[in-house]
Design a protein around this motif. Structure first.
Motif, mmCIF file in Angstrom:
data_model
loop_
_atom_site.group_PDB
_atom_site.id
_atom_site.type_symbol
_atom_site.label_atom_id
_atom_site.label_comp_id
_atom_site.label_asym_id
_atom_site.label_seq_id
_atom_site.Cartn_x
_atom_site.Cartn_y
_atom_site.Cartn_z
ATOM 1 N N PHE A 254 0.836 -1.197 0.000
ATOM 2 C CA PHE A 254 0.000 0.000 0.000
ATOM 3 C C PHE A 254 0.874 1.251 0.000
ATOM 4 O O PHE A 254 0.597 2.202 -0.744
ATOM 5 N N LEU A 255 1.936 1.258 0.784
ATOM 6 C CA LEU A 255 2.848 2.403 0.802
ATOM 7 C C LEU A 255 3.521 2.573 -0.547
ATOM 8 O O LEU A 255 3.699 3.700 -1.032
ATOM 9 N N GLU A 256 3.889 1.468 -1.160
ATOM 10 C CA GLU A 256 4.527 1.529 -2.474
ATOM 11 C C GLU A 256 3.569 2.135 -3.497
ATOM 12 O O GLU A 256 3.959 2.967 -4.329
ATOM 13 N N ALA A 257 2.299 1.759 -3.425
ATOM 14 C CA ALA A 257 1.313 2.296 -4.357
ATOM 15 C C ALA A 257 1.108 3.793 -4.131
ATOM 16 O O ALA A 257 0.983 4.562 -5.100
ATOM 17 N N ILE A 258 1.094 4.224 -2.875
ATOM 18 C CA ILE A 258 0.936 5.643 -2.562
ATOM 19 C C ILE A 258 2.096 6.451 -3.142
ATOM 20 O O ILE A 258 1.908 7.522 -3.724
ATOM 21 N N VAL A 259 3.303 5.935 -2.983
ATOM 22 C CA VAL A 259 4.481 6.644 -3.488
ATOM 23 C C VAL A 259 4.465 6.722 -5.018
ATOM 24 O O VAL A 259 4.754 7.773 -5.604
ATOM 25 N N LYS A 260 4.107 5.642 -5.665
ATOM 26 C CA LYS A 260 4.100 5.633 -7.131
ATOM 27 C C LYS A 260 3.047 6.581 -7.697
ATOM 28 O O LYS A 260 3.299 7.281 -8.690
ATOM 29 N N ARG A 261 1.875 6.601 -7.080
ATOM 30 C CA ARG A 261 0.860 7.530 -7.585
ATOM 31 C C ARG A 261 1.241 8.973 -7.255
ATOM 32 O O ARG A 261 0.876 9.895 -7.987
ATOM 33 N N SER A 262 2.014 9.186 -6.189
ATOM 34 C CA SER A 262 2.507 10.526 -5.870
ATOM 35 C C SER A 262 3.503 10.986 -6.922
ATOM 36 O O SER A 262 3.495 12.151 -7.337
ATOM 37 N N LEU A 263 4.374 10.071 -7.342
ATOM 38 C CA LEU A 263 5.334 10.397 -8.395
ATOM 39 C C LEU A 263 4.607 10.788 -9.687
ATOM 40 O O LEU A 263 4.989 11.750 -10.360
ATOM 41 N N ASP A 264 3.566 10.040 -10.012
ATOM 42 C CA ASP A 264 2.779 10.355 -11.209
ATOM 43 C C ASP A 264 2.141 11.737 -11.081
ATOM 44 O O ASP A 264 2.083 12.502 -12.053
ATOM 45 N N TYR A 265 1.679 12.050 -9.881
ATOM 46 C CA TYR A 265 1.024 13.332 -9.648
ATOM 47 C C TYR A 265 2.004 14.485 -9.865
ATOM 48 O O TYR A 265 1.715 15.436 -10.597
ATOM 49 N N TYR A 266 3.177 14.396 -9.241
ATOM 50 C CA TYR A 266 4.150 15.478 -9.351
ATOM 51 C C TYR A 266 4.703 15.592 -10.778
ATOM 52 O O TYR A 266 5.002 16.698 -11.252
ATOM 53 N N GLU A 267 4.804 14.455 -11.451
ATOM 54 C CA GLU A 267 5.264 14.495 -12.841
ATOM 55 C C GLU A 267 4.237 15.218 -13.714
ATOM 56 O O GLU A 267 4.590 16.047 -14.566
ATOM 57 N N ALA A 268 2.970 14.934 -13.464
ATOM 58 C CA ALA A 268 1.908 15.599 -14.235
ATOM 59 C C ALA A 268 1.880 17.089 -13.933
ATOM 60 O O ALA A 268 1.686 17.912 -14.845
ATOM 61 N N MET A 269 2.112 17.463 -12.679
ATOM 62 C CA MET A 269 2.136 18.874 -12.311
ATOM 63 C C MET A 269 3.313 19.584 -12.969
ATOM 64 O O MET A 269 3.195 20.720 -13.422
ATOM 65 N N GLU A 270 4.438 18.887 -13.035
ATOM 66 C CA GLU A 270 5.622 19.481 -13.663
ATOM 67 C C GLU A 270 5.407 19.676 -15.155
ATOM 68 O O GLU A 270 5.774 20.711 -15.714
ATOM 69 N N GLU A 271 4.794 18.701 -15.799
ATOM 70 C CA GLU A 271 4.519 18.818 -17.227
ATOM 71 C C GLU A 271 3.533 19.949 -17.500
ATOM 72 O O GLU A 271 3.676 20.690 -18.471
ATOM 73 N N ALA A 272 2.551 20.074 -16.606
ATOM 74 C CA ALA A 272 1.570 21.155 -16.761
ATOM 75 C C ALA A 272 2.241 22.512 -16.588
ATOM 76 O O ALA A 272 1.936 23.470 -17.310
ATOM 77 N N GLY A 273 3.204 22.582 -15.647
ATOM 78 C CA GLY A 273 3.932 23.823 -15.437
ATOM 79 C C GLY A 273 4.799 24.172 -16.621
ATOM 80 O O GLY A 273 4.885 25.342 -17.024
ATOM 81 N N SER A 274 5.426 23.155 -17.226
ATOM 82 C CA SER A 274 6.280 23.390 -18.398
ATOM 83 C C SER A 274 5.449 23.867 -19.579
ATOM 84 O O SER A 274 5.852 24.750 -20.340
ATOM 85 N N ALA A 275 4.263 23.282 -19.715
ATOM 86 C CA ALA A 275 3.386 23.687 -20.813
ATOM 87 C C ALA A 275 2.920 25.124 -20.628
ATOM 88 O O ALA A 275 2.856 25.902 -21.581
ATOM 89 N N SER A 276 2.642 25.504 -19.384
ATOM 90 C CA SER A 276 2.208 26.875 -19.105
ATOM 91 C C SER A 276 3.320 27.859 -19.405
ATOM 92 O O SER A 276 3.096 28.938 -19.949
ATOM 93 N N GLU A 277 4.547 27.463 -19.033
ATOM 94 C CA GLU A 277 5.697 28.339 -19.285
ATOM 95 C C GLU A 277 5.920 28.525 -20.774
ATOM 96 O O GLU A 277 6.216 29.630 -21.249
ATOM 97 N N ALA A 278 5.762 27.429 -21.531
ATOM 98 C CA ALA A 278 5.969 27.509 -22.973
ATOM 99 C C ALA A 278 4.912 28.396 -23.641
ATOM 100 O O ALA A 278 5.178 29.064 -24.640
ATOM 101 N N ASN A 279 3.732 28.425 -23.037
ATOM 102 C CA ASN A 279 2.651 29.235 -23.587
ATOM 103 C C ASN A 279 2.634 30.649 -23.033
ATOM 104 O O ASN A 279 1.729 31.433 -23.330
ATOM 105 N N GLY A 280 3.626 30.954 -22.168
ATOM 106 C CA GLY A 280 3.693 32.279 -21.593
ATOM 107 C C GLY A 280 2.734 32.498 -20.460
ATOM 108 O O GLY A 280 2.412 33.635 -20.116
ATOM 109 N N SER A 281 2.222 31.411 -19.847
ATOM 110 C CA SER A 281 1.266 31.533 -18.757
ATOM 111 C C SER A 281 1.994 31.705 -17.449
ATOM 112 O O SER A 281 3.213 31.607 -17.363
#
Length: 346
Positions: free
Chosen positions: A310-337
């Motif tokens: 269960f802890l392993e699953a929590i950590v892996k989904r957390s990694l996915d979450y932060y990766e998605a947030m980082e990608e969203a931030g990069s996309a915003s930066e590229a668009n000048g947001s």
């Protein structure tokens, strides 16, 4: 005394008024008038438990309520936060209402306590339910245990939570402490499987709408792990995909021990037990059992080759979450947001 003498036995409100007067006024002449009224009621064939004296003396309404208290709890989100509502009937003086937000990280975050009319208390309850739509009814002992635990985490109450000090004396004087989490009165630990929760069961549990915010909200611990994994994925030395997967699993297992020290595991165990109770009372019995199965092994010591699933699953989904947030931030930066750090809202 004139009020007591003129109380009509046939009126429903007379008993409540009579008992309240007996409690509020200790003068001998008032108590005598009350006794006469009780005798007059009995002659009319009217009796009520609240008019009968307890062994050792008269009933004390300061020590118990005329009507049973009611309490409601919300689910726990990924930050350990939930809503709580307590209602104490004070016939005929209205309803005492305590409501707020508690956290197993920060203690009592907000709390309001006050007396309302019966009509107004219903309105307050409706407003609270509109803000916390997934509340379940529970025992006053359960709600009191949640409040007292939160108070123990941070007794330094602030202007948003100081009202709890008005309710706390009643809790200490009227509510017996729980001996164990209330879910174990509904599901016995002996009825749970001895093996750890499976990957498919974890997926089913975490896919529930109330569990989607259950991630690691600690960027300082998650960022180094994400960076190590990124290095492995980009490494020219680890040629095969199998090598990369094995190395990432090794790094993740090691990080889990640092992200979830013993005190964090105990905290997560309690959250799962509370969610098990919530699911059970919400008629989602299978999810209640899965929560308890996950809780049953979470405090066990990890080995070099295996960690709690269960802890392993929590950590892996957390990694996915932060990766998605980082990608969203990069996309915003590229668009000048706006590229400011996003606020995590479970």
């Amino acid at each position: 005394m004139a009020l007591v003498e003129k109380l009509p036995p046939e009126a429903d409100e007379s008993i409540a008024v009579l008992v309240a007067v007996r409690q509020a006024f200790e003068q001998k002449n008032v108590q005598k008038a009350v006794k006469k009224a009780i005798f007059r009621f009995r002659q009319k064939g009217i009796s009520h438990p609240d008019l009968e004296p307890e062994k050792g003396g008269p009933i004390s309404l300061r020590k118990r309520e005329l009507d049973k208290p009611s309490a409601y709890l919300g689910p726990i989100d990924g930050t350990g936060t939930r809503g709580i509502l307590i209602m104490l009937q004070q016939v005929p003086r209205g309803v005492d209402v305590g409501m707020g937000i508690v956290s197993d990280e920060d203690g009592i975050v907000q709390f309001l306590y006050g007396r309302y009319s019966k009509k107004r208390s219903k309105e307050v309850k409706e407003v609270f339910f509109s803000n916390f739509p997934r509340l379940i009814e529970t025992s006053i002992a359960h709600a009191a245990a949640v409040l007292e635990k939160a108070y123990g985490i941070n007794p330094e109450l602030n202007e948003y939570s100081r009202d709890y000090l008005e309710l706390r004396p009643w809790i200490q004087g009227n509510v017996a402490p729980l001996e164990r989490p209330p879910i174990y009165e509904l599901i016995s630990p002996q009825d749970l499987p001895s093996h750890a929760i499976t990957a498919s069961q974890i997926e089913r549990l975490l896919d529930h709408e109330l569990m989607k915010s259950w991630i690691v909200f600690d960027k300082e611990k998650m960022t180094p792990l994400a960076e190590e994994i990124r290095k492995v994925e980009e490494s020219p030395i680890l040629v095969s995909e199998t090598q990369r997967v094995e190395r990432i699993d090794e790094i993740t297992r090691k990080a889990i021990g640092e992200i979830f020290p013993p005190e964090k595991r105990s905290q997560l165990k309690e959250r799962l037990e509370e969610m098990a109770y919530f699911f059970f009372e919400s008629e989602e019995r299978e999810l209640a059992r899965l929560s308890l199965v996950a809780a049953s092994t979470i405090e066990e010591k990890d080995s070099m080759l295996q960690v709690d699933p269960f802890l392993e699953a929590i950590v892996k989904r957390s990694l996915d979450y932060y990766e998605a947030m980082e990608e969203a931030g990069s996309a915003s930066e590229a668009n000048g947001s706006d590229t400011s750090t996003p606020i995590i809202t479970p």
